[in-house]
Write an enzyme that holds these catalytic residues in place. Structure first.
Site, short mmCIF file in Angstrom:
data_model
loop_
_atom_site.label_atom_id
_atom_site.label_comp_id
_atom_site.label_asym_id
_atom_site.label_seq_id
_atom_site.Cartn_x
_atom_site.Cartn_y
_atom_site.Cartn_z
N ASP A 21 -40.83 -41.94 -76.61
CA ASP A 21 -41.95 -41.06 -76.21
C ASP A 21 -43.30 -41.73 -76.47
O ASP A 21 -44.18 -41.14 -77.10
CB ASP A 21 -41.88 -39.73 -76.96
N GLU A 200 -39.81 -32.33 -68.38
CA GLU A 200 -40.51 -32.48 -69.66
C GLU A 200 -41.36 -33.76 -69.62
O GLU A 200 -41.40 -34.46 -68.62
CB GLU A 200 -39.51 -32.54 -70.81
#
Length: 321
Positions: A21, A200
């Protein structure tokens, strides 16, 4: 590091190993890097005068998870932002007593130097709708388009098999919503529904009068991939009709390149205005156990090219081999 057999290629040398991420910010002549760490228990930050310097820059822990209660488990996907002259980090966290009670939280720096000054907890954002953040919510990001600030995040809905959608709201400053949330995109295509139905990891970039938003679809294994929406930058981004969703993923697993499950990216630009994408991927597809807890999601960087007004994401443009 977990031991796996994988084929070394010209493309799968990590920019930074074991960091998922990834979020890179180029601000004030410096590059900042933060990401999820394998233990999911803290927020870290690196800083360098050069992009390449981030690879070996010392990493500072800005904040550590609580022993119990809120913000004690699954510390995920931090992003650092400079908003109205102050530094903030958005991140997601659960609770040891309820590990999937994931919610978005904030940190605020108490001084002008995010690497040297102390950070404090700043709670959640102030939403207009009392139902906002009432279920699994994460991957919050913010951007300014046309003088207005927007927030986009993932939130699961329904009962039984939960569906992760992306929502958008307009903001005033770093923490307050000034509109109710609006559904921006839901996992409607097969490539967004492998394992779990997922949208997401939103990320924004503007180019030539358009705003583009990438996002990640499907579960976090080899099927994980990057999708794309776009709108005219002068449109009302709270109007769902101005957004256009590309009907195919724009970055997927490449066995040839040795990169599996690419996703959860961020965008940044260098001093010349060139656009880059930081994202994570694995070097193999055979994951032992839950893919979420496989520590070998690594950070990679590619240069973004443009063709016919649209971004092009090509492993051939990978940096730092």
């Amino acid at each position: 590091m977990n031991q796996h057999n994988f084929v070394k290629t010209a493309y799968n040398t990590p920019f930074i190993a074991n960091r998922a991420d990834p979020y890179i910010l180029h601000e004030g002549g410096k590059y900042y890097f933060t990401a999820s760490v394998p233990a999911y228990d803290c927020v870290v930050l690196r800083c360098s005068d050069t992009l390449e310097g981030l690879r070996t820059a010392p990493e500072k822990e800005l904040w550590h998870a609580h022993e119990s209660g809120v913000m004690s488990k699954h510390i995920w996907a931090p992003e650092i932002h400079l908003i109205d002259g102050k530094w903030y980090v958005y991140f997601a966290a659960g609770e040891k007593e309820d590990v999937w009670k994931i919610r978005p939280w904030m940190l605020e720096c108490e001084g002008p130097d995010p690497m040297q000054d102390a950070w404090k907890e700043a709670g959640m954002l102030e939403a207009m709708d009392e139902f906002t953040f009432q279920d699994f919510s994460l991957d919050m990001t913010t951007t300014v388009v046309g003088g207005s600030r927007y927030c986009v995040w993932a939130e699961k809905v329904s009962v039984g098999k939960k569906i992760s959608n992306l929502y958008i709201a307009k903001m005033d400053g770093a923490r307050k919503f000034v509109t109710p949330q609006m559904l921006l995109t839901a996992p409607t295509y097969d490539w967004e529904r492998v394992g779990f139905w997922v949208n997401e990891g939103p990320a924004f970039i503007e180019q030539d009068g358009k705003v583009f938003m990438t996002f990640s679809g499907s579960s976090t294994g080899p099927a994980y991939c990057v999708g794309l929406l776009w709108a005219d930058a002068d449109a009302d981004l709270m109007d769902i009709s101005v957004w256009h969703k590309v009907n195919h993923p724009v970055l997927v697993t490449s066995e040839e390149k040795g990169l599996y499950g690419p996703g959860h990216n961020s965008f940044f630009r260098d001093d010349e205005g060139n656009a880059y994408m930081a994202y994570h991927a694995r070097q193999y597809d055979e994951i032992i156990g839950d893919s979420l807890y496989d520590i070998n999601r690594h950070t990679y960087i590619m240069k973004v090219e443009w063709k016919d007004g649209m971004p092009v994401f090509d492993y051939e443009n990978q940096l730092f081999q």
